[in-house]
Design an enzyme around this catalytic site. Structure first.
Site, short mmCIF file in Angstrom:
data_model
loop_
_atom_site.label_atom_id
_atom_site.label_comp_id
_atom_site.label_asym_id
_atom_site.label_seq_id
_atom_site.Cartn_x
_atom_site.Cartn_y
_atom_site.Cartn_z
N CYS A 282 0.83 -1.20 0.00
CA CYS A 282 0.00 0.00 0.00
C CYS A 282 0.86 1.25 0.00
O CYS A 282 0.37 2.35 -0.25
CB CYS A 282 -0.92 0.01 1.21
SG CYS A 282 0.00 0.19 2.73
N GLU A 383 -5.59 1.91 -8.56
CA GLU A 383 -4.50 1.25 -7.83
C GLU A 383 -4.26 -0.08 -8.52
O GLU A 383 -5.09 -0.98 -8.46
CB GLU A 383 -4.91 1.00 -6.37
CG GLU A 383 -3.81 0.33 -5.58
CD GLU A 383 -4.22 -0.10 -4.17
OE1 GLU A 383 -5.35 -0.54 -3.97
OE2 GLU A 383 -3.36 0.02 -3.28
P1 NAD Z 1 -9.28 -6.70 0.25
O1 NAD Z 1 -9.99 -5.45 0.54
O2 NAD Z 1 -9.72 -7.52 -0.90
O3 NAD Z 1 -9.37 -7.70 1.52
C1 NAD Z 1 -9.06 -7.26 2.82
C2 NAD Z 1 -9.85 -8.10 3.83
O4 NAD Z 1 -11.24 -7.88 3.60
C3 NAD Z 1 -9.60 -9.59 3.70
O5 NAD Z 1 -9.55 -10.15 5.00
C4 NAD Z 1 -10.82 -10.08 2.93
O6 NAD Z 1 -11.19 -11.42 3.26
C5 NAD Z 1 -11.90 -9.12 3.36
N1 NAD Z 1 -12.90 -8.91 2.30
C6 NAD Z 1 -12.70 -8.92 0.96
N2 NAD Z 1 -13.85 -8.66 0.30
C7 NAD Z 1 -14.80 -8.49 1.24
C8 NAD Z 1 -16.20 -8.18 1.19
N3 NAD Z 1 -16.83 -8.03 0.02
N4 NAD Z 1 -16.88 -8.05 2.34
C9 NAD Z 1 -16.25 -8.22 3.52
N5 NAD Z 1 -14.93 -8.51 3.63
C10 NAD Z 1 -14.21 -8.64 2.51
O7 NAD Z 1 -7.73 -6.36 0.15
P2 NAD Z 1 -6.53 -7.30 -0.28
O8 NAD Z 1 -6.61 -7.57 -1.73
O9 NAD Z 1 -6.41 -8.45 0.64
O10 NAD Z 1 -5.28 -6.34 0.03
C11 NAD Z 1 -4.80 -5.39 -0.87
C12 NAD Z 1 -5.38 -4.03 -0.62
O11 NAD Z 1 -5.12 -3.62 0.72
C13 NAD Z 1 -4.77 -2.95 -1.50
O12 NAD Z 1 -5.79 -2.09 -1.94
C14 NAD Z 1 -3.81 -2.22 -0.57
O13 NAD Z 1 -3.53 -0.88 -0.90
C15 NAD Z 1 -4.57 -2.30 0.71
N6 NAD Z 1 -3.70 -2.11 1.85
C16 NAD Z 1 -3.76 -0.91 2.49
C17 NAD Z 1 -2.91 -0.67 3.55
C18 NAD Z 1 -2.95 0.64 4.27
O14 NAD Z 1 -2.30 0.74 5.29
N7 NAD Z 1 -3.67 1.64 3.82
C19 NAD Z 1 -1.99 -1.64 3.96
C20 NAD Z 1 -1.96 -2.86 3.28
C21 NAD Z 1 -2.83 -3.08 2.22
#
Ligand code: NAD
Length: 500
Positions: A282, A383
């Protein structure tokens, strides 16, 4: 035989009862190595019930008890760095040195939590009125939940639970279903450190588990890190259910390079920050804004360095960059590169179609570098979360700043310059939560908080640091009067109490 990852509830493994499992793939081979139990509503309820019960004693435990357990956990984490990094590499794909880096940054928050006694010191004012003292204290919330992304399967949970439990809360973690093993290993180490059963629990799963945590009446707060659309959903839903929420979202991090910058240092930084962890950070730099006449030279220096990156399996010590998390994600990343020329960008390096000999089924993509990318291009606006760096050109600092500030994201940003005045101006004018001056990935140390602005964070609190302690506690102010037996009775007074 396929490995099974189960939940961790009440200090022990809890086999999945829902009968639903998700696949966990080794991204370097494309092989499904593991299946992970997906929790039903009833299994989430069981974890929350155990955490609620554990809070009755953990919330009352002494600071000395909590910190001695955290110190033991810190020692165990330190001793098991390699093992946790190996679990991360096998399921996430990042190279071992990078995985070790994430464990080290998680450990910083454990360091912070070991010193929680200092952070939780209250405030006392004596004699605010005659014989009246006032104390401000902070108390834990109860059961709190963490929902975490795939890209930092050890560090991001450690942004949350060490401080949460140090403050006296109990915790239910729902880690990413794509790389769940590290979280369970952390749970085992916490148990080995002496953490009472039920204080830290892990439930795996998908939307079913997340939604139950968001609506469960006994969950008092939710910390989320993940993509922006889900962060927005988590914030809205958990807030509507009366919970305290911090929801960190996605990013598009810009690095401005001013004409006076050391271009070699800037190119080194851009390449490291754009392609490290295959761009799945991120805080990755995904857009470089070259200001003035340096554009051609800077792009050439970036190209020279980027071409030399060694791509391969994360467990090969010579690899610098590993595969992407899934095939579907790899294909999505590739589609941005494939469409870039039609959107007006110059494709300097095209990483699509890349493969690694002997690992043809891995989720590989090579390095892509896009120059003169218009702000209207999808490759710039979205992104991408892959090894694709966009370069934009501007004539002036003001135009560059305008580009950064027009982005809906505001996580991290950086400026490369030798001009202290320009850097100072940038740090005050830029709309982002974390700013680097000649530092491309300005992830704050544990005792400063981490968080973005705009669509990169929903909620009032950044994560860890003082904001973390605040998030996981609520304030209480106690006003005390001990009258002297010799004092005359005050008598009945219906006026609003005044201090005198
Ligand atoms: P994601 O949003 O797909 O998933 C994150 C979590 O949410 C997971 O545990 C997943 O199981 C859950 N989830 C996914 N879809 C869902 C839904 N429809 N309803 C409820 N829960 C749901 O993210 P990812 O692909 O695992 O991670 C990558 C993303 O995270 C990137 O966008 C990255 O920028 C972001 N990120 C942000 C930071 C920050 O500090 N701002 C840090 C790390 C990652």
């Amino acid at each position: 035989m396929t490995k099974i990852v189960n939940h961790w509830i009440g200090g022990k493994t809890a086999e999945g009862a829902s009968g639903t499992y998700g696949p966990v793939t080794n991204p370097a081979t494309g092989e499904v190595t593991t299946k992970v139990a997906f929790a039903s509503v009833e299994e989430v309820d069981a974890a929350v019930a155990v955490a609620k019960e554990a809070f009755l004693s953990w919330g009352q435990s002494s600071l000395a008890t909590r910190t001695s357990i955290l110190f033991r956990f810190r020692a165990l984490l330190d001793a098991h760095r390699d093992e946790i990094a190996e679990l991360i590499t096998a399921e996430h794909g990042k190279v071992h040195s990078d995985a070790l880096g994430e464990v080290a940054r998680g450990l910083e928050i454990v360091d912070l939590a070991c010193g929680i006694s200092v952070q939780l010191k209250g405030e006392l004012s004596t004699q605010v009125a005659s014989r009246v003292d006032v104390a401000s204290i902070r108390q834990p919330l109860g059961v709190v939940a963490g929902i975490t992304p795939f890209n930092f399967p050890a560090m991001v949970p450690m942004w949350m639970f060490p401080l949460a439990i140090a403050c006296g809360n109990t915790f239910v973690l729902k880690p990413s279903e794509k790389d769940p093993s590290a979280s369970v290993r952390l749970a085992e180490l916490l148990a080995e450190a002496g953490l009472p059963d039920g204080v830290f629990n892990v439930v795996h799963g998908d939307k079913v588990a997340v939604d139950r945590l968001l609506e469960h009446p006994d969950v008092k707060a939710v910390s989320f890190v993940g993509s922006t659309p889900i962060a927005r959903y988590i914030h809205t839903t958990a807030s509507a259910n009366g919970k305290r929420v911090q929801a960190l979202g996605g990013a598009k991090n810009h690095m401005l390079v001013l004409p006076d910058a050391d271009l070699d240092a800037a190119a080194d930084a851009a390449v490291s920050a754009a392609y490290g962890s295959a761009g799945e950070r991120c805080m990755a730099i995904s857009a470089v804004v070259a200001v003035g006449a340096i554009g051609d030279e800077l792009v050439e220096k970036i190209r020279e360095r980027a071409e030399k990156i060694k791509i391969g399996p994360g467990d090969d010590p010579t690899s610098e960059m590993g595969p992407l998390i899934t095939k579907a994600h790899r294909d999505k990343v590739a589609s941005y590169v494939a469409g870039a020329a039609d959107e007006g960008a110059e494709v300097v390096l095209d990483g699509t179609g890349y493969t690694v000999d002997g690992h043809e089924d891995g989720h590989w993509i090579g390095i892509s570098l896009l120059d003169r990318v218009p702000t209207s291009a999808k490759a710039y606006q979205d992104e991408i979360f892959g090894p694709v760096l966009c370069v934009l050109r501007t004539e002036t600092y003001e135009e560059a700043l305008e580009i950064v500030n027009s982005s809906p994201f505001g996580n991290g940003t950086a400026i490369f310059t030798r001009d202290g005045g320009a850097a100072r101006r940038f740090q005050l004018e830029v709309e982002a939560g974390m700013v680097g001056v000649n530092v491309p990935i300005p992830v704050p140390v544990g005792y400063h908080s981490f968080g973005g602005w705009k669509d990169s964070l929903f909620g009032d609190h950044h994560i860890y640091g003082n904001d973390g302690t605040h998030f996981y506690t609520r304030g209480k102010v106690v006003t005390t009067r001990w009258p002297d037996p010799a004092d005359a009775p005050t008598g009945v007074d219906l006026g609003f109490p005044r201090n005198h």
